[in-house]
Design an enzyme around this catalytic site. Structure first.
Site, mmCIF file in Angstrom:
data_model
loop_
_atom_site.group_PDB
_atom_site.id
_atom_site.type_symbol
_atom_site.label_atom_id
_atom_site.label_comp_id
_atom_site.label_asym_id
_atom_site.label_seq_id
_atom_site.Cartn_x
_atom_site.Cartn_y
_atom_site.Cartn_z
ATOM 1 N N HIS A 50 0.786 -1.175 -0.108
ATOM 2 C CA HIS A 50 -0.155 -0.022 -0.033
ATOM 3 C C HIS A 50 0.826 1.254 -0.087
ATOM 4 C CE1 HIS A 50 0.542 -0.872 4.370
ATOM 5 N NE2 HIS A 50 1.034 0.153 4.412
HETATM 6 C C1 T46 Z 1 2.847 0.872 6.900
HETATM 7 C C2 T46 Z 1 3.829 -0.499 7.031
HETATM 8 C C3 T46 Z 1 5.217 -0.511 7.073
HETATM 9 C C4 T46 Z 1 -4.301 -0.551 13.373
HETATM 10 O O1 T46 Z 1 -5.233 -0.791 14.029
HETATM 11 N N1 T46 Z 1 -3.597 0.449 13.852
HETATM 12 C C5 T46 Z 1 -2.167 0.793 13.301
HETATM 13 O O2 T46 Z 1 -1.672 1.445 13.665
HETATM 14 C C6 T46 Z 1 -1.649 -0.021 12.277
HETATM 15 C C7 T46 Z 1 -0.548 0.218 11.691
HETATM 16 C C8 T46 Z 1 -2.528 -1.059 11.870
HETATM 17 N N2 T46 Z 1 -3.716 -1.306 12.446
HETATM 18 C C9 T46 Z 1 -4.257 -2.551 12.101
HETATM 19 C C10 T46 Z 1 -5.084 -2.667 10.674
HETATM 20 C C11 T46 Z 1 -5.036 -3.898 10.339
HETATM 21 O O3 T46 Z 1 -6.384 -4.552 10.718
HETATM 22 O O4 T46 Z 1 -3.779 -3.617 12.204
HETATM 23 C C12 T46 Z 1 -3.951 -4.617 11.198
HETATM 24 C C13 T46 Z 1 -2.366 -4.719 9.995
HETATM 25 O O5 T46 Z 1 -2.330 -3.715 9.410
HETATM 26 P P1 T46 Z 1 -1.751 -3.783 8.056
HETATM 27 O O6 T46 Z 1 -2.232 -4.777 7.200
HETATM 28 O O7 T46 Z 1 -1.940 -2.281 7.525
HETATM 29 O O8 T46 Z 1 -0.220 -3.842 8.211
HETATM 30 P P2 T46 Z 1 1.002 -4.052 7.353
HETATM 31 O O9 T46 Z 1 2.026 -4.517 7.885
HETATM 32 O O10 T46 Z 1 0.711 -4.560 5.857
HETATM 33 O O11 T46 Z 1 1.507 -2.432 7.167
HETATM 34 C C14 T46 Z 1 1.794 -1.557 8.488
HETATM 35 C C15 T46 Z 1 1.145 -0.346 8.372
HETATM 36 O O12 T46 Z 1 -0.019 -0.464 8.433
HETATM 37 C C16 T46 Z 1 1.401 0.857 7.229
HETATM 38 O O13 T46 Z 1 1.096 2.010 7.581
HETATM 39 O O14 T46 Z 1 3.422 1.794 6.245
HETATM 40 O O15 T46 Z 1 3.359 -1.273 7.915
#
Ligand code: T46
Length: 134
Positions: A50
């Site tokens: 993303h």
């Molecule tokens: C990024 C990369 C480097 C939350 O509720 N609060 C938060 O602050 C974050 C970061 C995530 N979440 C929830 C949203 C999803 O349900 O945690 C779950 C996993 O998040 P996501 O799939 O977005 O995780 P990554 O590892 O793909 O991405 C993350 C960050 O979301 C993103 O901003 O830049 O790490």
């Protein structure tokens, strides 16, 4: 200009071990509103895929290693984060992917904004449309 902006943090270790201090607007070039960390990522699993509309982040592997791919729609660059004294600054509309997490990886991310799902661009086609629109 490289897409990857490396930040080197000063180790404050002594004979007892290591310590790194990260101060807002000193070591981290923005006001810090959120810290999260990613750990226990299963072998072979990739994350990210993303971009963000309005977010600055600093990412550091405090333990272990992982690979970051950054893509601005024209260039794609990869960096391995494998040191608790080396971070990357991710700013602007940049597509990111994280790959090859080591079993012991703890990836800490410091962010300039609170969590906001509306800030995410989760489709690569939408990302390209937004960057190409300038
Ligand atoms: C990024 C990369 C480097 C939350 O509720 N609060 C938060 O602050 C974050 C970061 C995530 N979440 C929830 C949203 C999803 O349900 O945690 C779950 C996993 O998040 P996501 O799939 O977005 O995780 P990554 O590892 O793909 O991405 C993350 C960050 O979301 C993103 O901003 O830049 O790490």
């Amino acid at each position: 200009m490289s897409l990857i902006k490396v930040l080197n943090f000063k180790p404050l270790g002594d004979e007892r071990g290591d310590l790194v201090a990260l101060e807002e607007l000193v070591d981290i070039p923005f006001v810090m509103k959120r810290v999260y960390y990613v750990f226990r990522t299963e072998r072979g699993v990739s994350r990210g895929f993303h971009a963000h509309r309005n977010l600055k982040q600093v990412a550091v592997c405090v333990t272990g290693s992982c690979e970051f791919v950054l893509d601005d729609g024209e260039n794609r660059e990869t960096i391995t984060l494998d040191s608790s004294t080396k971070g990357i600054l991710i700013e602007g509309i940049v597509w990111r992917e994280m790959h090859n997490f080591s079993d012991d990886c703890v990836l800490m991310v410091i962010a300039s904004e609170h969590y906001d799902e509306a800030d995410y661009i989760r489709s690569y086609d939408d990302f390209l449309e937004i960057v190409n629109a300038g």
